[in-house]
Enzyme design. Structure first.
Site, PDB file in Angstrom:
ATOM      1  N   LYS A  37      49.524  78.155  10.079  1.00 54.04           N
ATOM      2  CA  LYS A  37      48.431  77.188   9.908  1.00 54.04           C
ATOM      3  C   LYS A  37      47.134  77.832  10.330  1.00 54.04           C
ATOM      4  CE  LYS A  37      47.989  72.815   8.677  1.00 54.04           C
ATOM      5  NZ  LYS A  37      48.898  71.994   7.860  1.00 54.04           N
ATOM      6  N   ASN A  54      42.574  63.046   0.280  1.00 49.92           N
ATOM      7  CA  ASN A  54      43.393  63.429  -0.870  1.00 49.92           C
ATOM      8  C   ASN A  54      44.757  62.758  -0.840  1.00 49.92           C
ATOM      9  OD1 ASN A  54      44.320  65.036  -3.182  1.00 49.92           O
ATOM     10  ND2 ASN A  54      45.568  66.069  -1.653  1.00 49.92           N
TER      11      ASN A  54
HETATM   12  N1  GLU Z   1      48.551  71.487   4.240  1.00 48.89           N
HETATM   13  C1  GLU Z   1      49.757  71.029   3.605  1.00 48.89           C
HETATM   14  C2  GLU Z   1      50.813  70.715   4.637  1.00 48.89           C
HETATM   15  O1  GLU Z   1      50.527  70.424   5.769  1.00 48.89           O
HETATM   16  C3  GLU Z   1      50.232  71.988   2.522  1.00 48.89           C
HETATM   17  C4  GLU Z   1      50.534  73.374   3.005  1.00 48.89           C
HETATM   18  C5  GLU Z   1      50.737  74.365   1.869  1.00 48.89           C
HETATM   19  O2  GLU Z   1      50.655  73.966   0.725  1.00 48.89           O
HETATM   20  O3  GLU Z   1      50.986  75.525   2.180  1.00 48.89           O
HETATM   21  O4  GLU Z   1      51.973  70.674   4.341  1.00 48.89           O
END
Ligand code: GLU
Length: 415
Positions: free
Chosen positions: A105, A220
């Site tokens: 992340k 979103n």
């Molecule tokens: N930010 C999204 C999540 O928390 C998608 C992560 C991604 O597509 O790599 O799952």
């Protein structure tokens, strides 16, 4: 006051799963910490000519099962510990979905709502100039999250490609379509949540057709959740809230019209024909399904005994604390855990990576079918563990995920 540090919470959740699985202490300890983390200081030229300094983070939590994967958030309250927690959750998310990926992340402490488009572009590019050295299609692949859009992904992909000297679409997912994005990515998180909810409703024997819902967060994920809940199940959306406040209409709120209102005004508040409510009132609303779709730590020991929903479908990451999990479980409220409920986003991100690698693109129908298959299978694996171990739903999902990551670590000879 309960302990609300998200990384402490992520560690507690792992500890509980490690104990339930009888995990050996070396594997357990290795999984309590990120494998690698990078903290950067960014200098960004603002429109008025001044230079502003921002802190940025990228945490690669565990890559035993594949390259690390996970979004980037732009948020005023971002810290190393929030990013660590979110990176841990990505590790369990890709594992519970059985994707050949690890978890990571990123984040920048900033308030994008006070920044111009040009300032956001310079910030996005500055982030990649620093963090780009540990990214790559086979290393670590970011994606959108809170306050980061396909346009932000486009700038980041462009900056990374400029640094390398050739096009590298696979370095990031959630890109706009003309740059190698995937069809079906914008609503993938919400759509995956609907497929998981459909499976949960079957086993719980809750009719979704015409069921009532409350949605916290209308970015979103929240917007698409509202639209899809109405489209797929004709659900009646009683209430919606965002960071500025909430709205309520006992006869239902049209999600598409509300999304339009948000595009025009920047908030759900003052949507015609609704009464205003607070975020707390929304969480405690009498509705069949509660969709937390904003940020972490909103259902806690302080309000878990007041939640009235039958199912909490966690479209946000980390909305429920461990204490609240136990309270909801004791009260017979079924929590569809975030690592499963919101995994549609990373699943279609994975499809995007596959399409980028082949430079060959699928139809929207193919994306929906494959996502449906993946979610249905992941739910079945999770539900089998839930029935076998007779534990609360999050723990069941963690037991599936953690055992898969532990197995990969063992096979590699790490532990
Ligand atoms: N930010 C999204 C999540 O928390 C998608 C992560 C991604 O597509 O790599 O799952």
């Amino acid at each position: 006051m309960a302990e609300l540090n998200p990384f402490r919470i992520a560690q507690q959740q792992l500890d509980e799963a490690a104990e339930a699985l009888g995990l050996d202490s070396a594997t357990h300890e290795a999984l309590r910490w990120p494998m690698r983390e990078m903290i950067v200081t960014l200098t960004v030229r603002m429109d008025d000519g001044s230079v502003k300094i921002f802190r940025g983070y990228r945490v690669q939590y565990n890559d035993a099962r594949g390259p690390t994967k996970g979004g980037i958030r732009f948020h005023p309250q971002e810290t190393l510990d929030t990013v660590r927690a979110l990176a841990a959750w990505m590790t369990w998310k890709t594992a519970v979905m059985d994707l050949p990926l690890g978890g990571g992340k990123g984040g920048v402490t900033c308030n994008p709502k006070e920044m111009s488009e040009a300032e956001l572009e310079r910030l996005s590019r500055a982030y990649i100039r620093q963090v780009g050295r540990i990214l790559g299609p086979e290393i670590d692949v970011p994606a959108p999250d809170v306050n980061t859009t396909p346009q932000v992904m486009a700038w980041m992909m462009d900056e990374f490609s400029a640094l390398r000297g050739y096009n590298v679409p696979g370095v990031i997912t959630g890109k706009p379509l003309p740059l190698g994005g995937s069809l079906g990515r914008p609503d993938a998180t919400a759509r995956g949540g609907m497929y998981a909810l459909r499976e949960a409703a079957k086993v719980l024997d809750i009719p979704l057709e015409g069921a009532t819902a409350a949605i916290q967060g209308f970015g979103n994920v929240g917007q698409h959740a509202g639209i899809l809940a109405q489209e797929l199940f004709h659900m009646k959306i009683l209430a919606v809230a965002d960071e500025f406040g909430g709205i309520y209409n006992p006869h239902g709120i049209d999600a598409k019209a509300l999304a339009e209102h948000v595009r025009e005004t920047g908030s759900v508040t003052r949507f015609p024909g609704t009464d205003s409510i607070t975020n707390q009132e929304l969480l405690e609303m009498e509705a069949d399904v509660l969709f937390p779709a904003a940020i972490e730590g909103v259902i806690t020991a302080a309000n878990a005994d007041k939640i009235k929903a039958r199912v909490v479908c966690e479209l946000a990451n980390g909305p429920t604390t461990p204490e609240a999990d136990r309270i909801l479980h004791d009260r017979g409220i079924f929590v569809l855990p975030d690592i499963l409920a919101n995994a549609g986003g990373v699943t279609v991100s994975y499809f995007e990576q596959v399409q980028n690698a082949y430079n060959f693109y699928w139809t929207l129908d193919e994306i929906h079918q494959r996502l449906n298959q993946k979610m249905t299978k992941a739910f079945a694996d999770f539900y089998a563990a839930y029935q076998r171990h007779k534990v609360h739903p999050r723990l069941a999902a963690y037991m599936v995920a953690v055992s898969r990551v532990a197995e990969a670590m063992k096979l590699r000879g790490w532990v």
